[in-house]
Design an enzyme around this catalytic site. Structure first.
Site, PDB file in Angstrom:
ATOM      1  N   ARG A 129       9.279  -8.199  -0.841  1.00 24.75           N
ATOM      2  CA  ARG A 129       9.282  -8.504   0.595  1.00 24.75           C
ATOM      3  C   ARG A 129       9.264 -10.016   0.843  1.00 24.75           C
ATOM      4  O   ARG A 129       8.996 -10.462   1.964  1.00 24.75           O
ATOM      5  CB  ARG A 129       8.115  -7.830   1.308  1.00 24.75           C
ATOM      6  N   TRP A 162      -9.040   0.723   0.248  1.00 23.19           N
ATOM      7  CA  TRP A 162      -8.909   0.955   1.681  1.00 23.19           C
ATOM      8  C   TRP A 162     -10.134   1.704   2.202  1.00 23.19           C
ATOM      9  O   TRP A 162     -10.501   2.757   1.688  1.00 23.19           O
ATOM     10  CB  TRP A 162      -7.642   1.754   1.967  1.00 23.19           C
ATOM     11  N   ASP A 182       0.836  -1.216   0.000  1.00 26.51           N
ATOM     12  CA  ASP A 182       0.000   0.000   0.000  1.00 26.51           C
ATOM     13  C   ASP A 182       0.862   1.253   0.000  1.00 26.51           C
ATOM     14  O   ASP A 182       0.572   2.223   0.711  1.00 26.51           O
ATOM     15  CB  ASP A 182      -0.915   0.008   1.230  1.00 26.51           C
TER      16      ASP A 182
END
EC number: 3.1.1.11
Length: 352
Positions: A223, A266, A203
Site C-alpha cells: 500500500r 485488536w 489486518d
C-alpha cells in the site's frame, strides 16, 4: 504500488482472475448439486443469494449449491437457520467463480449512515457447517476511486458460525479482507481453511474465531506506506485457548522487505479480555516480515498478546529477541487437532 482498482466490471474480472491463482484439481467428489447458479440463466437461479434463499429453513443435511463460472455481484447472507450449505464452484479453478460486492465501512447506506465494517462484507456466514470449495470471494471496493471515504475496511467474508470449511478458496480485498468472528464474545466458532489464498494489506485476517489455515498462501499487498501492513489482528477472548493458527503456509508479498508485521492485538471497543492469539508454525515467511515481527495496536502492546512461532523458515523468519517461539511441548498443544477438536471431536483436517 500493487493496489486493486475496479473502475469497470471488465477490469475487475481480469484483475481477480490474474492474482492469487490456486491450482486446478479434478472435480470434487460428494453429493450432486441440488441447485445450480448460472449467470447466463441456464441454471435454477442467476444469483447466489436467490439460491441460498431457496434452501429450506432448518435444513438438517448437506445442501449443495453448484455455481457455474462467472462473476456474481451483490451481497450474500447465509442466515443461522440455514446450516449445512455447500457452495461449490463448478469451474476448473477457484478463479473461475467470483462472488463479490464493493462496499466499505464508510460507504453511505441508501437510508442514511454507513455500512460499518461488518456491514461491508460481501458474504456473511451465520449458518453452521457451511462448506465452500473451488471459488473466490472478493470485496471490490476501489480505494483510489473513493478518496472521500476514509473508513476503508472492506470485508470479503465475515464468518460468525461454527464448523466451517473452506477448501481451495480465494479471499481478495485490501483492508480487513477476512473477518473470522463468532456470534458473541466468549462464544467459540471454528473454521478450517485448506489450500486457500488470502490477500490484503491492513489486518486482513482478523477476529475472535478459532481458525486454522493449513497449507494456505497468505499474500501481503503493497500500500506504499510505512508500515505496508499487518497480516493478522486477532481479538481472541481470554476464555478461548485457541485463536488463529497458520501451519505449513506460505507468507509472501508485493510489499518491500521488512515493511509488514505478522500481526497486532485488536481489542474491539477496548475490550481488555480480547487477548489475541496468532501462532505461525512450520511455514515459509518472506522478506517482507522484519526481525521485530509483531506490532502494538494503539496503546495495546503486542507482548501482552498470545503471539508465537515454531520452526518457520525463509528470509523473514530469522530468529530475534522479538520473535517468541514455542517449545516442542507447547507446539504439540497448538496443532490443528487441538484447535479444532472441541467437545464434538470435529476433525475436518483429517478428511480428504
Amino acid at each position: 504500488m500493487r493496489r486493486r482498482t475496479f473502475l469497470h466490471l471488465s477490469t475487475s474480472i481480469s484483475a481477480v482472475a490474474a492474482t492469487g491463482l490456486v491450482g486446478a484439481r479434478p472435480a470434487l467428489a460428494g453429493p450432486r448439486p441440488r441447485l445450480i447458479v448460472a449467470a447466463d440463466g441456464t441454471g435454477d437461479h442467476t444469483g447466489v443469494q436467490a439460491a441460498v434463499d431457496a434452501v429450506p429453513s432448518g435444513n438438517t443435511e448437506p445442501f449443495v449449491i453448484g455455481v457455474r463460472p462467472g462473476t456474481y455481484l451483490g451481497q450474500v447472507i447465509i442466515p443461522a437457520d440455514k446450516p449445512y450449505i455447500e457452495l461449490r464452484g463448478l469451474g476448473r479453478r477457484p478463479a473461475d467463480v467470483v462472488i463479490a460486492d464493493d462496499r466499505a465501512n464508510g460507504t453511505p447506506k441508501p437510508g442514511g449512515g454507513t455500512w460499518g465494517t461488518s456491514g461491508s462484507a460481501s458474504v456473511t456466514i451465520d449458518g453452521a457447517d457451511l462448506r465452500a470449495t473451488n471459488l473466490t470471494f472478493a470485496n471490490l471496493f476501489d480505494e483510489a476511486a473513493h478518496p472521500e471515504i476514509t473508513n476503508r475496511q472492506a470485508v470479503a467474508v465475515l464468518t460468525r458460525a461454527d464448523r466451517l470449511v473452506f477448501d481451495r478458496v480465494r479471499f481478495l480485498g485490501n483492508q480487513d479482507t477476512l473477518y473470522v468472528n463468532s456470534r458473541a464474545a466468549g462464544v467459540v466458532a471454528r473454521a478450517y481453511f485448506r489450500d486457500c489464498y488470502v490477500e490484503g494489506d491492513v489486518d486482513f485476517i482478523f477476529g475472535r474465531a478459532t481458525a486454522v489455515f493449513d497449507r494456505c498462501h497468505i499474500y501481503s499487498l503493497d500500500r506504499a506506506s510505512t508500515p505496508a501492513g499487518y497480516v493478522t489482528a486477532p481479538s481472541t477472548d481470554i476464555t478461548n485457548p485457541y485463536g488463529l493458527l497458520f501451519t505449513r503456509c506460505r507468507l509472501t508479498a508485493a510489499a518491500p522487505a521488512g515493511s509488514v508485521f505478522l500481526g497486532r492485538p485488536w481489542h474491539p471497543s477496548n475490550d481488555p479480555n480480547a487477548i489475541g492469539q496468532t501462532i505461525i508454525r512450520e511455514s515459509f515467511i518472506g522478506a517482507h516480515i522484519p526481525a521485530t515481527a509483531w506490532s502494538d495496536f494503539g496503546t495495546w502492546p503486542w507482548r501482552d498478546a498470545r503471539f508465537a512461532e515454531y520452526r518457520n523458515y525463509g528470509p523473514g523468519a530469522a530468529p530475534s529477541a522479538d520473535r517468541p517461539q514455542l517449545t516442542p511441548t507447547e507446539a504439540a498443544a497448538h496443532s490443528p487437532t487441538t484447535f479444532l477438536r472441541g467437545a464434538d471431536n470435529w476433525a475436518p483436517h483429517l478428511c480428504p
